[in-house]
Design an enzyme around this catalytic site. Structure first.
Site, PDB file in Angstrom:
ATOM      1  N   ASP A  99      34.669  25.376  77.591  1.00 19.40           N
ATOM      2  CA  ASP A  99      34.333  24.194  78.208  1.00 19.40           C
ATOM      3  C   ASP A  99      35.296  23.043  77.468  1.00 19.40           C
ATOM      4  O   ASP A  99      35.642  22.972  76.443  1.00 19.40           O
ATOM      5  CB  ASP A  99      33.054  23.855  78.394  1.00 19.40           C
ATOM      6  CG  ASP A  99      32.846  22.701  79.177  1.00 19.40           C
ATOM      7  OD1 ASP A  99      33.335  22.332  80.304  1.00 19.40           O
ATOM      8  OD2 ASP A  99      31.367  22.155  79.066  1.00 19.40           O
TER       9      ASP A  99
ATOM     10  N   ASP B 151      32.168  20.068  87.202  1.00 23.13           N
ATOM     11  CA  ASP B 151      30.975  19.540  87.376  1.00 23.13           C
ATOM     12  C   ASP B 151      30.816  18.899  88.582  1.00 23.13           C
ATOM     13  O   ASP B 151      31.252  17.845  88.978  1.00 23.13           O
ATOM     14  CB  ASP B 151      30.520  18.207  86.232  1.00 23.13           C
ATOM     15  CG  ASP B 151      30.625  18.855  84.850  1.00 23.13           C
ATOM     16  OD1 ASP B 151      30.445  20.240  84.720  1.00 23.13           O
ATOM     17  OD2 ASP B 151      30.624  18.217  84.046  1.00 23.13           O
TER      18      ASP B 151
ATOM     19  N   GLU C 211      40.111  20.157  78.370  1.00 25.64           N
ATOM     20  CA  GLU C 211      41.123  19.236  79.124  1.00 25.64           C
ATOM     21  C   GLU C 211      42.140  18.595  78.097  1.00 25.64           C
ATOM     22  O   GLU C 211      43.224  18.674  78.524  1.00 25.64           O
ATOM     23  CB  GLU C 211      40.520  18.150  80.121  1.00 25.64           C
ATOM     24  CG  GLU C 211      39.800  18.566  81.206  1.00 25.64           C
ATOM     25  CD  GLU C 211      38.240  19.516  80.802  1.00 25.64           C
ATOM     26  OE1 GLU C 211      37.951  19.040  79.790  1.00 25.64           O
ATOM     27  OE2 GLU C 211      38.182  20.350  81.486  1.00 25.64           O
TER      28      GLU C 211
END
Ligand code: GLC
Length: 789
Positions: free
Chosen positions: A403, A477, A406
């Protein structure tokens, strides 16, 4: 910019063209895949997406005409003009794709936008000055698909996007230009033709799909090379295959990863997981995996366990495994800045973290507070990260959830000048950002593979083109909004077309509070997506299947059980996908691209070719308008046969998701199980919808790489129908895996049967409602089903 064509030289599969001001290269990868290249930054491709590319030798001809240079490969004719303008034609010289030869003409934005900014409206940042820009003509009817996880509708025509991996937790809406993933690939569909373009540039890239002007679309970048692939295909499936030929196919996963997965940020301590385990079993909800979010770690330090919440994780995980529950743990890239924490110390000692421009370790903030960023663009760091997987695998973890890669940062974005190794070439954040997650996934995959020798299970939020080789994805999300349920369908379909065949969304929605009706409808979509995980944020309302009332629980159970029934079908699709590159969940346009009614279908999808799902994605709706494409379709619930190429209205009470099976389908089913592998399945059920069709079922050990050495079985079923009978020829074309089925349970979805013969001998059958059940030994032969006349 390039100027006039001066000369050209053929060098193997490359045609090197000297223009007045620059060099350009046309490279024939296969007769249907052409690379257009010019070295603006690097002399080579320096691709993170394409590894071990096999260039197929292909005879091609070059002809010089007055205005252009013509290359023909047998499938394609490519004309190169001055200024490196390139047009692609099919072999019959019908134009497929042409460069736009005039200057871009953006529409006029009237009014003073600064004024609206005063009220908080976003300013339009309009860029007309790209370093690299390819502008293509629009001729009226082009539709665009792909581009990864972008928000909005399936067809991207008329919108603009950016590839810049972005963690934006505000509600994802149509106007978002980018989300977590960068997949600079799209498919163009016109009335008669289809092709794909993959712009392999991992700097920030821009895609305007005819928004700026109806006469053209473009893709562009601030930096990197001009490096794109034109992928020709007779149909959209060919284009997806071509794209995944370049960037890799989604590999066959372990079978359990197709089971239902239960997650929530806040599953701790150990006793909470025990409670969960009990609720799953007591409520008769099959489940294969429980996910542990950041709470399991000691102060959010990756590769550690909080021993107060989990006092003996190894024993705990092993007990759970005994009961059929696998544990998947989250790992974030951000390493807590804390002296004495071994991961931090090792990284500092070896200079494994990204630095600022002065060479000091760069610090930002994520969950653990001050954190540093492993430089995954350094192969040594990847090796270290791979080795760290051992810590998790030794504890008994079965999958890793990558997770925040990015990479996310709470203290403002990473500045452009953060420095990375960039495979020894040196580079900054502008170049590495979009491949940061991709390289983390690669390191994770390689580590897990090495330590377990099983097919690694990784879920990632961020990725670049080609990440499908290493990881499954989820869409980040989302929120418990009906709009996000609706949008999950085009998003997953476009991810699938972009090579990411194993994908899912947080079922029930991550942020915001789910309602019972929304969860009931969401599970009806989720049970068909490859990754099937219910996940929600901490402090949101509980949304496990039993969190509401009996009706919601019953609906969840019904669809989770349907999922378990379909496991062999899904597994077969993934096996096929390893050679075709096709995803499990598909937009209708992939198989019915000649039917203009499907171009804009956003609320239906196909699972493989045989199952069409038309879920309800609006609150309060109890009837659904369903479009059935050509062919005959059978209502899964009523067994009613319906002729396609029309829209119908289907009653859809809350517990019913409209599902249709294509006539001629053979769908393998497994019996009910609490988890995959609970039962030793000796009898394969075949759910048969009489007609003409072929099906190949695949069986292996469901976890290892032995199948790569041929240790698997194939069962082929060839069905043909005439007015008197339905014949099914059963063959075993490959039988190298030791476990075999004993029986086939043939379920014929038809009542009108007079007699059944297998290998010429009469055999018994049983009538059950609208179906006929036949039990056969699992041997080769011909089954003949005679119809009542
Ligand atoms: C991010 C993830 C989410 C996770 C949370 C806490 O928001 O997208 O899935 O639960 O971080 O780790």
């Amino acid at each position: 910019m390039f100027g006039k064509i001066i000369s050209y030289v053929k060098d193997g599969n490359k045609l090197n063209i000297e223009f007045e001001n620059r060099k350009g290269i046309i490279e024939i990868i296969t007769k249907d895949i052409i690379n257009i290249f010019s070295a603006f930054k690097y002399e080579d491709h320096f691709s993170r997406a394409i590894e071990n590319l096999e260039i197929k030798e292909c005879d091609y001809n070059i002809k010089k005409e007055e205005e252009f240079l013509e290359v023909s490969t047998g499938s394609l004719i490519i004309r190169v003009y001055d200024n490196f303008k390139v047009d692609f034609y099919n072999k019959n010289l019908e134009l497929l794709c042409a460069d736009y030869k005039a200057e871009r003409k953006p529409f006029l934005r009237r009014g003073e936008s600064q004024l609206s900014a005063l009220e908080g409206h976003k300013l339009v940042d309009y860029n007309n000055n790209f370093k690299i820009q390819v502008v293509k003509e629009l001729n009226g009817d082009e539709k665009f698909y792909g581009l990864g996880d972008k928000t909005g509708y399936l067809n991207k025509r008329g919108y603009e996007y950016e590839m810049w991996n972005t963690d934006d937790p505000t509600p994802h809406v149509e106007s978002f230009k980018s989300l977590y993933k960068s997949i600079p690939f799209f498919i163009t569909l016109t009335g008669n033709n289809t092709f794909g373009i993959f712009f392999d540039n991992n700097f920030k890239t821009y895609f305007d799909m005819g928004k700026e002007n109806e006469d053209y679309y473009y893709f562009a970048s601030d930096d990197g090379n001009l490096d794109y692939y034109f992928i020709n295909g007779d149909n959209m499936c060919d284009v997806v295959s071509g794209y995944t030929y370049l960037t890799g196919k989604t590999p066959l996963p372990q079978m359990w990863t197709l089971g239902y997965q239960q997650s929530r940020w806040s599953y701790y301590p150990q006793s909470r997981i025990k409670e969960l385990e009990k609720s799953l079993r007591e409520n008769d909800i099959p489940c294969d995996a429980i996910h542990l979010d950041i709470d399991y770690m000691d102060n959010y330090k990756v590769f550690t366990w909080d021993n107060e919440k989990f006092n003996n994780p190894k024993k705990f995980l092993s007990d759970l495994k005994e009961n059929g529950f696998k544990i998947v743990t989250i790992i974030d890239p951000g390493v807590k800045k804390e002296k004495g924490y071994h991961i931090y110390d090792e990284g500092i000692k070896n200079k494994y973290f990204a630095t600022d421009k002065d060479g000091l370790t760069y610090v930002n903030k994520v969950w653990p507070g001050d954190a540093v960023y492993p430089d995954f663009s350094n192969s040594e760091v990847r090796k270290w990260w791979s080795n760290n997987q051992k810590i998790m695998m030794d504890t008994g973890v079965s999958g890793i959830w990558n997770d925040m890669n990015e990479p996310a940062s709470f203290n403002g974005p990473l500045p452009d000048d953060v420095q990375f190794n960039n495979e020894g070439r040196g580079g900054d954040h502008r170049e590495v950002h979009n491949v940061y997650g991709h390289l983390m996934n690669k390191a994770t995959y390689e580590g897990i593979k090495e330590y377990t020798n099983k097919r690694p299970f990784i879920i990632t939020r961020a990725c670049y083109a080609g990440s499908q080789k290493y990881s499954t994805v989820w869409t980040g999300d989302n929120q418990s909004f009906w709009e996000h349920l609706r949008m999950s369908i085009p998003m997953l379909c476009n991810l699938g077309l972009s090579g990411l065949g194993f994908a899912g969304v947080d079922v029930g929605g991550f942020s915001f509070d789910c309602t019972k009706e929304l969860l009931s409808r969401w599970v009806q979509v989720g049970c068909f997506s490859t990754l099937f995980r219910n996940h929600s944020a901490l402090s949101t309302r509980d949304q496990e299947p039993w969190a509401f009332d009996q009706e919601t629980l019953d609906i969840n159970r019904k669809y989770i059980k349907l999922r378990y029934k379909l496991i062999p079908y899904l597994y077969d699709l993934l096996w096929h996908g390893e050679s075709t590159g096709l995803p499990v969940m598909r937009p209708l346009v992939l198989h019915y691209s000649n039917d203009e009614n499907v171009y804009e279908i956003n609320d239906q999808f196909l699972v493989g070719e045989n199952i069409l799902v038309s879920p309800v994605v609006e609150q309060g709706k109890r009837v659904k308008a369903v479009y059935l494409p050509e062919g005959t379709w059978i209502d899964y619930w009523t067994k009613e046969e319906i002729e396609g190429q029309k829209s119908i209205l289907r009653e859809a009470p809350l517990d019913l998701c409209p599902i249709y099976i294509k006539k001629g389908s053979i769908i393998p089913n497994y019996p009910e199980q609490n988890y995959i592998g609970e039962k030793d399945i000796k009898e394969l059920t075949l759910d048969i919808y009489p007609g003409n069709g072929q099906y190949t079922h695949y069986l292996d050990d469901a976890e290892s790489f032995a199948y790569k050495e041929g240790k698997y079985n194939l069962y082929s079923f060839n069905m043909s129908e005439n007015i008197n009978e339905v014949d099914i020829e059963i063959k075993f074309p490959h039988s190298k895996y030791k476990k075999k089925y004993d029986n086939f349970k043939i379920v014929i979805n038809s009542e009108n049967i007079s007699q059944v013969k297998f290998n010429n001998a009469n055999i018994n059958y049983e009538k059950q409602g609208k179906q006929i059940i036949i039990l056969l030994p699992a041997i080769e032969g011909i089954l003949k089903i005679y119809k009542l006349q």
